[in-house]
Enzyme design. Sequence first.
Site, short mmCIF file in Angstrom:
data_model
loop_
_atom_site.label_atom_id
_atom_site.label_comp_id
_atom_site.label_asym_id
_atom_site.label_seq_id
_atom_site.Cartn_x
_atom_site.Cartn_y
_atom_site.Cartn_z
N LYS A 178 0.72 -1.28 -0.01
CA LYS A 178 0.05 -0.03 0.13
C LYS A 178 0.88 1.25 -0.02
CE LYS A 178 -2.56 3.29 2.28
NZ LYS A 178 -2.01 4.07 1.31
N GLY A 231 6.30 5.15 8.44
CA GLY A 231 5.44 6.28 8.46
C GLY A 231 5.59 7.01 9.66
N THR A 233 4.90 8.24 13.55
CA THR A 233 4.91 7.63 14.90
C THR A 233 3.29 7.33 15.44
OG1 THR A 233 7.19 8.27 15.67
CG2 THR A 233 5.55 7.70 17.36
N THR A 235 0.96 6.91 13.53
CA THR A 235 0.02 5.78 12.50
C THR A 235 0.68 4.42 13.06
OG1 THR A 235 0.14 7.46 10.72
CG2 THR A 235 -0.30 4.97 10.35
N GLU A 253 8.99 1.55 11.48
CA GLU A 253 10.02 2.46 11.11
C GLU A 253 9.44 3.90 11.12
OE1 GLU A 253 13.21 1.70 10.70
OE2 GLU A 253 12.95 -0.36 10.32
P1 NAD Z 1 1.87 8.37 7.52
O1 NAD Z 1 2.04 7.58 8.89
O2 NAD Z 1 0.62 9.43 7.38
O3 NAD Z 1 1.52 7.24 6.31
C1 NAD Z 1 2.34 6.27 5.98
C2 NAD Z 1 1.58 5.31 5.28
O4 NAD Z 1 0.54 4.71 6.22
C3 NAD Z 1 0.67 5.83 4.12
O5 NAD Z 1 0.68 4.73 3.02
C4 NAD Z 1 -0.87 5.91 4.72
O6 NAD Z 1 -1.89 5.92 3.81
C5 NAD Z 1 -0.53 4.88 5.79
N1 NAD Z 1 -1.64 4.85 6.89
C6 NAD Z 1 -2.14 5.87 7.59
N2 NAD Z 1 -2.89 5.72 8.57
C7 NAD Z 1 -2.92 4.14 8.71
C8 NAD Z 1 -3.62 3.17 9.16
N3 NAD Z 1 -4.40 3.59 10.45
N4 NAD Z 1 -3.22 1.97 9.24
C9 NAD Z 1 -2.55 1.53 8.28
N5 NAD Z 1 -1.85 2.48 7.36
C10 NAD Z 1 -2.16 3.73 7.60
O7 NAD Z 1 3.41 8.98 7.08
P2 NAD Z 1 3.66 10.10 6.04
O8 NAD Z 1 3.06 11.25 6.21
O9 NAD Z 1 3.34 9.32 4.67
O10 NAD Z 1 5.47 9.93 6.00
C11 NAD Z 1 5.78 10.96 6.69
C12 NAD Z 1 6.36 10.17 8.19
O11 NAD Z 1 7.16 8.82 7.99
C13 NAD Z 1 7.47 11.02 9.05
O12 NAD Z 1 6.93 10.71 10.33
C14 NAD Z 1 8.85 10.36 8.68
O13 NAD Z 1 9.54 10.63 9.67
C15 NAD Z 1 8.17 8.98 8.69
N6 NAD Z 1 9.36 7.99 7.97
C16 NAD Z 1 10.10 7.25 8.65
C17 NAD Z 1 11.10 6.46 7.85
C18 NAD Z 1 11.86 5.57 8.81
O14 NAD Z 1 12.49 4.70 8.11
N7 NAD Z 1 12.14 5.51 10.06
C19 NAD Z 1 11.58 6.79 6.50
C20 NAD Z 1 10.61 7.50 6.00
C21 NAD Z 1 9.51 8.05 6.65
#
Ligand code: NAD
Length: 488
Positions: A178, A231, A233, A235, A253
Amino acid sequence: MSGTETDITVRQLIGGMVDSTSGETIPVVDPATGDRVGVVPKGSTDDVDRAVALAVEAFPIWSGCSAHERAAVLHRLADLIDSHGDELARLESIDQGKPFSLARDLEIPRAAANLRFFADAVRQTQSEFFDLGTQGLNYTLRRPRGVAACISPWNLPLYLMTWKFAPALATGNTVVAKPSEVTPLTAHHVAELAVEAGLPPGVLNIVHGVGDIVGRRLVEHPKTPTITFTGGTGTGAAIASVAAPMFKRTSLELGGKNAIVVCEDADLEAAMPVIVRACFQNSGQICTCGSRILVHRERLKGFMSRFLESVAALKVGDPLDPETDLGPLVSESHRATVESAIARAVSEGGTLAHGGGRPGALPDRVQGGFFLEPTVLMGLDQGSDTNQHEIFGPVVTVQGFDHHGEAVARANATRYGLACSLWTRDLERAHRMAARIDAGMIWVNSWMLRDLRTPFGGMKDSGVGREGGEDALRFFTEPRSVTIAHRG
Ligand code: NAD
């Protein structure tokens, strides 16, 4: 890919390229122009259920293939990614706003490298064997776990999606991926390439749509025992609360608030271009980007004058222009969030040493884009909201420190523990400090110096588990310890 670059219709990969059963779509916006460039299906729970059912059906066939057979298909996909590199880089740039050159030279090649790395790894892995002497012997079988749910974010779309599905597929799992609804374009194109590469139907499925529907259903589906998520923290916490009572295996992650520590003996000449990149690459929208620079007070003045000079030289503008260093932020709403973080920083006493606003002169083509200047803030202590919360944009703070113990304490004084970049010429000090910094990854005199064999991930609220190398191969497989007694 159907449609022109201004009218792209993304489709799901569920057995083949299909539309969503919901019939609904979400617009895809180019953040550099603010224009709509296409639509992505707003996937439904039915789409997820269909994808999982196909993945379950395909599992015995795919897991029954030899590692060599699976590796050959992944290599073909990697070759196709390479041969469509410019096209994919352009899509990534239009979708996410990153400079085309960054996507072409680093991120898209890395997507192909992810596939090759894990394809090669499974052809060379060995299993443990324990000699129990006269009693017998023991060996470990590692088998794929079934259907892996791979949920990825918008900041490094194809790079991170392949980072997840490559080891899952290489080890014999089938996948429902996804991608972020914000950046679906390269996932769509790679779905087409996966079909061309000969990946059997059902082995890799890609369901587009919002997290609350598609992501949530994938996590709660009883037939997805393995979940890898990158994504935010918040989420990650929501996913863990559903997955934990179902005893699913999760790799999370998450966010970061990474420190860059500059000691008094740092080689500033060598450090400066790397530190600037560490703060502002992809407009600061990389989880490992530094957002708090801690500088030994003896060097603070010299550091600031060089740093501000380098930041002022950064070119914000059209991501398709090869001269551009910083493209726009990913969306209008994300820019608004980052702008409110800057306003909060100023209201809590921060002073703007550079930037803080929208850039003035932009080329005509990108006048409607979601740009922000690289921003440097001073005068905020470690306890400030600005130094505690992830901003995920082109915003850094600079603080001085007097001794190394203080630098380590400040580096550690957030809920996060993802990455740190440490600058010193004293190797002994580097070892000492690295061992005390609470971060999953510490780069000494470097940033994002990556080898795919090394563990990637964070501690504290930055995540659970590690990806990469052996960690990924273990994550996607279930060990069976077999003990055979000697007779007589
Ligand atoms: P996000 O958590 O909003 O979304 C990430 C993914 O999760 C998307 O595909 C989203 O549609 C999905 N999602 C959202 N709600 C969900 C749920 N309830 N259940 C399952 N899936 C769900 O994050 P974002 O805004 O896309 O990305 C930015 C964040 O990602 C930042 O906090 C960044 O630090 C983090 N990030 C971490 C790493 C790492 O390796 N630690 C790498 C890249 C980004």
